[in-house]
Structures are given as C-alpha cells and as structure tokens.
Design an enzyme around this catalytic site. Structure first.
Site, PDB file in Angstrom:
ATOM      1  N   HIS A 119       0.812  -1.218   0.000  1.00  0.00           N
ATOM      2  CA  HIS A 119       0.000   0.000   0.000  1.00  0.00           C
ATOM      3  C   HIS A 119       0.850   1.275   0.000  1.00  0.00           C
ATOM      4  O   HIS A 119       0.338   2.374  -0.214  1.00  0.00           O
ATOM      5  CB  HIS A 119      -0.941   0.011   1.214  1.00  0.00           C
ATOM      6  N   ASP A 134      -2.176   1.954  -4.854  1.00  0.00           N
ATOM      7  CA  ASP A 134      -3.448   2.417  -4.302  1.00  0.00           C
ATOM      8  C   ASP A 134      -4.498   1.308  -4.412  1.00  0.00           C
ATOM      9  O   ASP A 134      -4.466   0.478  -5.326  1.00  0.00           O
ATOM     10  CB  ASP A 134      -3.942   3.655  -5.058  1.00  0.00           C
TER      11      ASP A 134
END
Length: 426
Positions: free
Chosen positions: A398, A402
């Site tokens: 992450h 995204d």
C-alpha cells in the site's frame, strides 16, 4: 599422510559469508573426489560443496546453522601425500567436534502401571487395550480367563495392570467401559497421555524463509483484495488444447494462462510490475515481466523465476514453469533462477482453499494468489447453472499501490480469464 584443507569457496556476486546448512559426512568417513560434503545457503540458493580429493574426514569446521566467512576452513581431510595444510589453517587446540546434528528429542510415550489398589472409574483412561502377538499368552488367573470368555473378550487385547502386566478383573471392566468388547483390531486408547517433545533447529532455507517473511510483513504495508472468477470458459479451452496438442506439445495447466493474463493486464497497470527500494525511496517499473512462481520444496518455499514471460507462448511458459519447479524441488535451481522476479504468482492447487492472504516477495509490490476451482450454482442470464469458480486472493504494498488500482488490476485479470480469447488479442 597429509592434510588437505577445504575452505569455504567464493560463490560469487560479492557474497562474503554463507550459512552452513547440512553436512553429508562425519568425522571418520572416507570420501572420494566429487562427493558432496556439505550444503551451504546463500541469501537465495542452496549450494553443494564437493570434495576435490580422496581421503578421510578428520575435522569439520562448523555446525549446521553457523554463518561462515568465505575463506574460512570448512573441512579437513587426511590424504596420501603432503596435503595443503598451512600453519594459518591449523585449528586451535580444542576437543574434536563430533558430527553436528539438530537437537532432537525422540518421541517416547511413558506408560506407568497403576497401583494394585482398586482403581477409580477414570482409570479406564490408562488405555485398557494393548496389541499382543496372536500367539502371545497374556498373564491372567483361571478366574479372569473364564470371566473374559463369558464376556466375549479377547484377553490378548486387554492391558494388564497387575504385576508383570497380569490382567485383572478390573482390567476387563475398564475394557468394557471403553466400549471395545467387540473390537477385532487393536487401536491406541484415545486418552493415552503423551509427554514427547521434538526440537527442530531453524537453519538453512527455513531460516531464510522466516527472515524474508518477517522482513516483508514488517516493512511493507500489506493489503489484500479477493475477487471471484468464472473459469468455466478457460477450463474448456485448456481441455480442448490439451486434447488437440497435448501429445505433441505437452499438457497445459492453468498456470501458463494465469501468466499470460498477468502479462496482458500489466500493459495497462505497469505500476504493479515494479520493485520498491524503500531505503532509497525509489520505485523501479520494469518493461520485462519476470514472473516468480512460488513452489513448495522439501526444504521450504522457493520462488523460481520465469524470465521474460511477455515473450513466451502458452507452451513455452508451461515448459519453463515445469522445468523450474522440478529444479526447485530437487534442490538444483541456481541462484539466477531464484532471483530477479518482478511480480509473483502463488498457488496451492487443489489445496488452495477459498481465500488466502499471500505475503509479498519484497522488493516486489504485488503478488497474485490462486485459490482452488470449485463447481457452484450461479445465476447466468436469469438461469441457475453450474459454473467452475475460482478466487484470486492477491496482496499489494500500500506504500506504492493504491487500493483502486489494485482492484482494477485484478478486475482486468478477471475479464481476460472469463473471456479467454482476449488473452491473445494484440
């Protein structure tokens, strides 16, 4: 007679130290030229260390799990002639080492005879059943033998708690309490206590795997995304291709189709085919698609790499996956074959479960996990039909990827697999 000293070799690529994983010889063994003496573990691969001479092992330079510097003394062998021992190689005057082994406590089940005094009802949990040879005559009084005969109990199956294992009346009662009066095959009592322990040293490949998994979970911001895919059409295509070309080109599994889907989807999502150097804070996106295929071996999970998957056909990918998997399982995969991946594919095949949360293969930023295929009723155009369904359980970093991009990437793979003709449209 002389002494030939074998030092830890320079395996290349700037490696200064390696882990001694396993000895194949012990002090006193006679060895011949090219015989494998030990396995050592680099950060990626297991390497065999062969003997360059004939002779007798007189000293081992380390224990499994020990990290040894390149150039340090690995093993000393007594040979005919002068040997190559130098003053600098002579060990300090310490006691000779025995063959190192991982500490292990053998499994032992202690069974203590009960006291001669009357036992409580719970004493049946000491295990009233015992396996004796068919011709072995258990110790018992004539009264106990008659009682067993009247009850229809095979006396040789009853564990005796009396002196020297003598079967008592209470033992017959305990046997009946276990509901085993009609048993014809001896089985272990379900309530037998066990106190055995086994200690397994974490070394070699297992230690490398543990370090990499811990590092990945501590450094990357993992998140997973799961999507359900209808693989009925692609399974039909696979069956058709195997029937038509399997004999001449080899059988296709689902994996080469998944590799192809990755290649095509990555054209629109190049951020998934990347490595993240979190120390330099640099993301490197790559044009080449080097797919790591997680493979279980006897020494643990390994990830051989299908290089330039973007330039391979289905059968070429299938052959390379098979070759690399066999090399990994046999411990023959080279360092180059186990490094350099840009994205990883992991599958447990028929054991794939419903959902998994695969751990990233750092410094990669995406890993695609494949779960098992199951037939389930689905609603298609208002009709309930049986379809072959499979989940993709994938994880992403992450810090780089995204959530929306991850979802769109997996949806692209889903579309390609559900409409397999699109896999081959340029």
């Amino acid at each position: 007679m002389g002494t030939h000293v074998i030092k830890m070799p320079d395996i290349g690529e700037g490696i200064a130290e390696v882990e001694l994983s396993q000895w194949h010889v012990k002090v006193g063994d006679l060895v011949v030229e090219d015989q494998v003496l030990a396995d050592v573990m680099t950060d990626k691969a297991m390497v065999d260390i062969p003997s360059p001479v004939h002779g007798k092992v007189i000293a081992l330079g380390g224990q499994p799990g020990e990290v040894m510097a390149v150039g340090s003394v690995l093993i000393s062998i007594e040979v005919e002639g002068a040997g190559n021992l130098k003053e600098s190689d002579k060990p300090a005057p310490v006691a000779a080492k025995e063959t190192p082994v991982a500490p292990k406590v053998e499994a032992v089940i202690e069974s203590k005879p009960a006291a001669a005094a009357p036992r409580p009802a719970a004493a049946a949990c000491q295990g009233p059943m015992v396996a004796r040879e068919a011709n072995e005559r258990p110790l018992a009084s004539p009264a106990v033998r008659k009682h067993a005969l009247d009850l229809g109990i095979q006396l040789r199956l009853v564990r005796g708690s009396g002196p020297a294992g003598r079967v008592l009346h209470e033992d017959l009662d305990a046997y009946l309490a276990q509901g085993q009066s009609n048993a014809s095959t001896p089985v272990a009592a379900a309530c037998t206590q066990r106190n055995d322990e086994e200690q397994i040293q974490v070394i070699g490949m297992r230690r490398k795997i543990a370090q990499r998994m811990q590092d990945a979970t501590q450094r990357a911001a993992h998140f997973s995304y799961v999507e359900e895919i209808d693989v009925t059409a692609i399974e039909e295509l696979r069956a058709h291709l195997n029937e038509k070309h399997g004999a001449s080109r080899g059988k296709l599994t689902l994996l080469p189709f998944l590799v192809r889907a990755l290649v095509v989807a990555l054209r629109d999502f190049p951020q998934m085919n990347a490595r993240y150097d979190d120390e330099a804070q640099v993301i490197t996106r790559l044009g080449a698609v080097h797919v790591g295929v997680a493979t279980q071996s006897d020494v643990g999970l390994m990830v051989p790499v299908v290089r330039h998957a973007e330039a391979r056909s289905l059968w070429d990918s299938a052959a390379e996956i098979s070759r690399l998997a066999n090399a990994a399982r046999n411990g023959k995969a080279s360092r180059d074959e186990l490094s350099g991946s840009t994205i990883t594919l992991t599958s447990l095949g028929a054991l794939g479960g419903i959902v998994s949360t695969p751990v990233l293969n750092l410094p990669e930023v995406a890993i695609v996990g494949v779960n098992k295929i199951v037939e389930r009723p689905m609603v298609v155009k208002g009709q309930v039909v049986i379809r072959k369904m499979m989940n993709l359980s994938s994880s992403f970093d992450h810090r780089v990827v995204d959530g929306m991009d991850a979802a769109l990437f997996i949806q692209a793979i889903r579309g390609l697999l559900e409409q397999p003709a699109t896999l081959f449209v340029e």
